[in-house]
Enzyme design. Structure first.
Site, PDB file in Angstrom:
ATOM      1  CE  LYS A   1      -7.551   9.786 -13.433  1.00 46.56           C
ATOM      2  NZ  LYS A   1      -7.323  11.092 -12.624  1.00 46.56           N
TER       3      LYS A   1
ATOM      4  CD  GLU B   1       5.945   0.839 -11.879  1.00 45.26           C
ATOM      5  OE1 GLU B   1       5.079   1.707 -12.902  1.00 45.26           O
ATOM      6  OE2 GLU B   1       6.531   1.874 -10.910  1.00 45.26           O
TER       7      GLU B   1
ATOM      8  N   GLY C   1      -4.997  10.461  -8.973  1.00 45.53           N
ATOM      9  CA  GLY C   1      -4.897   9.002  -8.159  1.00 45.53           C
ATOM     10  C   GLY C   1      -4.550   9.428  -6.589  1.00 45.53           C
ATOM     11  NE  ARG C   2      -0.894  14.677  -5.874  1.00 46.82           N
ATOM     12  CZ  ARG C   2      -0.848  14.821  -7.759  1.00 46.82           C
ATOM     13  NH1 ARG C   2      -1.164  13.590  -7.872  1.00 46.82           N
ATOM     14  NH2 ARG C   2      -1.050  15.659  -8.086  1.00 46.82           N
TER      15      ARG C   2
ATOM     16  CD  GLU D   1       2.427  11.975  -7.660  1.00 46.11           C
ATOM     17  OE1 GLU D   1       3.512  11.084  -8.042  1.00 46.11           O
ATOM     18  OE2 GLU D   1       1.452  11.425  -6.950  1.00 46.11           O
TER      19      GLU D   1
ATOM     20  CG  HIS E   1      14.083   6.025  21.893  1.00 45.09           C
ATOM     21  ND1 HIS E   1      14.782   5.663  23.053  1.00 45.09           N
ATOM     22  CD2 HIS E   1      13.086   6.264  22.400  1.00 45.09           C
ATOM     23  CE1 HIS E   1      13.537   6.377  23.827  1.00 45.09           C
ATOM     24  NE2 HIS E   1      12.758   5.951  23.178  1.00 45.09           N
TER      25      HIS E   1
ATOM     26  CE  LYS F   1       4.452   6.645 -14.767  1.00 48.37           C
ATOM     27  NZ  LYS F   1       2.896   7.315 -15.176  1.00 48.37           N
TER      28      LYS F   1
HETATM   29  C1  G6Q Z   1      -1.378  10.046  -8.300  1.00 43.16           C
HETATM   30  C2  G6Q Z   1      -1.009  10.174  -9.272  1.00 43.16           C
HETATM   31  C3  G6Q Z   1      -0.165   8.551  -9.118  1.00 43.16           C
HETATM   32  C4  G6Q Z   1      -1.217   7.457  -9.946  1.00 43.16           C
HETATM   33  C5  G6Q Z   1       0.124   6.087 -10.085  1.00 43.16           C
HETATM   34  C6  G6Q Z   1      -0.945   4.207 -10.450  1.00 43.16           C
HETATM   35  O1  G6Q Z   1      -2.071  11.368  -8.211  1.00 43.16           O
HETATM   36  O2  G6Q Z   1      -1.584  10.127 -10.468  1.00 43.16           O
HETATM   37  O3  G6Q Z   1       0.479   7.717  -7.745  1.00 43.16           O
HETATM   38  O4  G6Q Z   1      -1.831   6.850  -8.860  1.00 43.16           O
HETATM   39  O5  G6Q Z   1       0.839   6.187 -11.113  1.00 43.16           O
HETATM   40  O6  G6Q Z   1      -1.476   4.745 -11.709  1.00 43.16           O
HETATM   41  P1  G6Q Z   1      -3.737   4.260 -12.149  1.00 43.16           P
HETATM   42  O7  G6Q Z   1      -3.604   3.844 -10.755  1.00 43.16           O
HETATM   43  O8  G6Q Z   1      -3.349   4.298 -13.467  1.00 43.16           O
HETATM   44  O9  G6Q Z   1      -2.295   2.475 -12.058  1.00 43.16           O
END
Ligand code: G6Q
Length: 546
Positions: free
Chosen positions: A209, A215, A271-272, A357, A388, A508
């Site tokens: 996003k 990462e 994001g989620r 989250e 199990h 972070k």
């Molecule tokens: C979700 C968070 C988080 C996000 C990641 C990746 O709700 O905001 O998990 O999706 O940190 O972020 P980017 O899509 O910006 O790389």
């Protein structure tokens, strides 16, 4: 929206506290004995999902108080505020409109006076066109070869949804192509994903996003180097092997990806909550545009149900309220999600982010510390494997762990007696948890006195049973939307900002500070605590940086 009394002051809350004292000693055995129709009384069916919630420690009275709690928490207004596009994510001043991602083209949902629905459908159309071209072989790599490997690079919300959906819908996917997912900054993730791949047949989707996530950017850069080196090509090759999914066009183009190959979304998609946005491009490439739209229709059916069904027939509301009942009155701290379908193996991991989250917060929307517990710990594994391993603790441990079982009447892989056995197991687990086995029953089987307590099951352990017809794209959309709205409902009742995630920031920032301290040839005096300093020094000296 928040002109309600603080949660623990609400009448319904106080009623529930009193009611809990009366009910906590009751056993599900007694509740079932009292009402021979209980299995029917406490079940509801909507949009193709049958929810049996009769094996919960509730009576009609419990339900009445819980429904009053929803009412007293102004749930109706909050739902409308979300669907309408009000900036309910107050700490980021954003609307929360993942529901717009699955709206029909004729809908009108405005953000700052602009209808966002045409943009949503324009992106979906572009994704469809692109997917068709890749899937038909019309889109080729730099040397003219069709794409046979698709690697999604993203993390968190830009990974968990795509990987979960790919696994869940594998049966609908194009088996001539490989789909891989790289998320971790651990180089092993990338190295293993591309093992044996031919770069000239590989497409990378950089899903981010913000397009600034450490990462993802590190993995994307590594992918770029791997591709150009492997193909012995110049930067011109990037255009045919990299596409981006992002809200940040400037950063996408800075990375070298043509913004013509960028699929956008918007800051009102968290994001989620983004697997049904362009973040789902890998899903669409795998299952095709028609199936992707089926998945969206599943989401939409639950959206409409959530918005319109009365609370006592409303699947997300009922499940959310039951969650609150155990979390806040029985003191349960976790929920086990146990899908009896191997394709849903990543669903619990996906739900962990969605739930934890969103509602893992300790201050209310007004910034006050809560005086009640919030987000539960979600976890789980597909059945029957969990049986199990950790089910022992659920059956006989000291903690009360409400379970959500998810089962399908039809399997996608009919083979002999497998499915009957799978279903026998899921029904048996819910039955065993609820009713257990009394010490008298154990003894009557001739078990020695000393052994009997070990073999007794006290039961009275609650569960929900979700049953659907079969795991298809629409069913997956329904399941995800169901949990999205459970999270929303609980967030409203707990009065939380469910759509931010400030708790991920500090780590972070510290990692950004520590990285150069690990990498530089010389480092001055370390200014962390003595533990962190020693860890950094140990790493540096073992890597001969000093
Ligand atoms: C979700 C968070 C988080 C996000 C990641 C990746 O709700 O905001 O998990 O999706 O940190 O972020 P980017 O899509 O910006 O790389």
């Amino acid at each position: 929206m928040s002109n309600t009394a603080p949660l623990t002051q609400r009448n319904s809350w106080k009623s529930l506290q009193r009611h809990y004292q009366e009910l906590k000693g009751l056993h599900l055995r007694d509740l079932f004995a009292q009402d021979p129709q209980r299995g029917r009384t406490f079940s509801v069916e909507a949009v193709g999902i049958y929810l049996d919630y009769s094996k919960n420690r509730i009576t009609q009275q419990t339900l009445k108080h819980l429904l009053e709690l929803a009412e007293e928490s102004n749930l109706r207004d909050s739902i409308e505020a979300m669907f309408r596009g009000d900036p309910i994510n107050i700490t980021e001043n954003r609307a929360v409109l993942h529901t717009a991602l699955r709206s029909t083209p004729d809908a009108c949902i405005e953000v700052s006076g602009k209808n966002v629905v045409p943009d949503v459908h324009a992106v979906l159309d572009r994704m469809s066109d692109f997917s068709d071209r890749v899937r038909s072989g019309a889109w080729t790599g730099h040397t003219g070869k069709p794409i046979v490997n698709v690697v999604n690079i993203g993390i968190g919300g830009s990974d968990l949804g795509p990987v979960m959906a790919y696994e869940a819908l594998k049966s609908y996917s194009d088996r001539t192509r490989k789909f891989l997912f790289v998320s971790n900054v651990d180089g092993t993730d990338f190295a293993e994903a591309v093992q044996g791949l031919d770069p000239s047949e590989t497409l990378f989707i950089v899903a981010s996003k913000t397009f600034t996530t450490q990462e993802t950017m590190t993995n994307a850069q590594t992918a770029r180097d791997w591709l150009l080196k492997g193909m012995q090509a110049g930067p011109a090759a990037v255009a045919k092997h990299f596409v981006a999914v992002s809200t940040n066009a400037a950063k996408v183009s800075e990375f070298g990806i043509d913004t013509a190959n960028m699929f956008g979304f918007w800051d009102w998609v968290g994001g989620r909550y983004s697997m049904d946005s362009a973040i789902g491009l890998s899903t669409m490439l795998a299952i095709g545009p028609a199936n992707f739209r089926e998945m969206l229709s599943g989401f939409r059916q639950i959206d409409e149900h959530f918005r319109n069904a009365p609370w006592d027939k409303n699947l997300p509301v009922i499940m959310a309220l039951l969650g609150i009942w155990y979390n806040n009155f029985f003191g349960s701290s976790s929920v086990a999600v146990l899908p009896y379908d191997q394709y849903l193996k990543r669903f619990p991991a996906y739900l962990q982010q969605l739930t934890m989250e969103s509602n893992g917060k300790r201050v209310t929307l007004s910034g006050n510390l809560v005086d009640y517990d919030t987000g539960s710990i979600y976890w789980g594994e597909p059945g029957t494997n969990g049986q199990h391993s950790f089910y022992q603790l659920i059956h006989q441990g000291t903690r009360l762990i409400p379970c959500d079982f998810i089962a399908f009447t039809n399997t996608l892989n009919p083979m002999g007696r497998h499915h009957d056995l799978l279903m026998a197991n899921v029904f048996a687990q819910a039955e065993a948890l609820a009713f257990g086995k009394t010490i008298q029953e154990v003894q009557s089987e001739g078990t020695a006195q000393w052994l009997a307590p070990h073999r007794e099951f006290d039961g009275n352990r609650p569960s929900n049973m979700l049953m659907l017809d079969r795991l298809n794209p629409a069913a997956l959309g329904k399941l995800v939307a169901l949990y999205e709205h459970i999270v929303f409902t609980q967030g409203v009742i707990w009065n939380l900002g469910s759509f931010d995630q400030w708790g991920v920031e500090l780590g972070k920032v510290l990692a950004q500070r520590i990285a150069p301290e690990l990498q530089s040839k010389t480092v001055g005096e370390l200014k962390h605590d003595s533990s962190t300093n020693a860890l950094i020094e140990r790493y540096r000296s073992s890597r001969q940086r000093d």
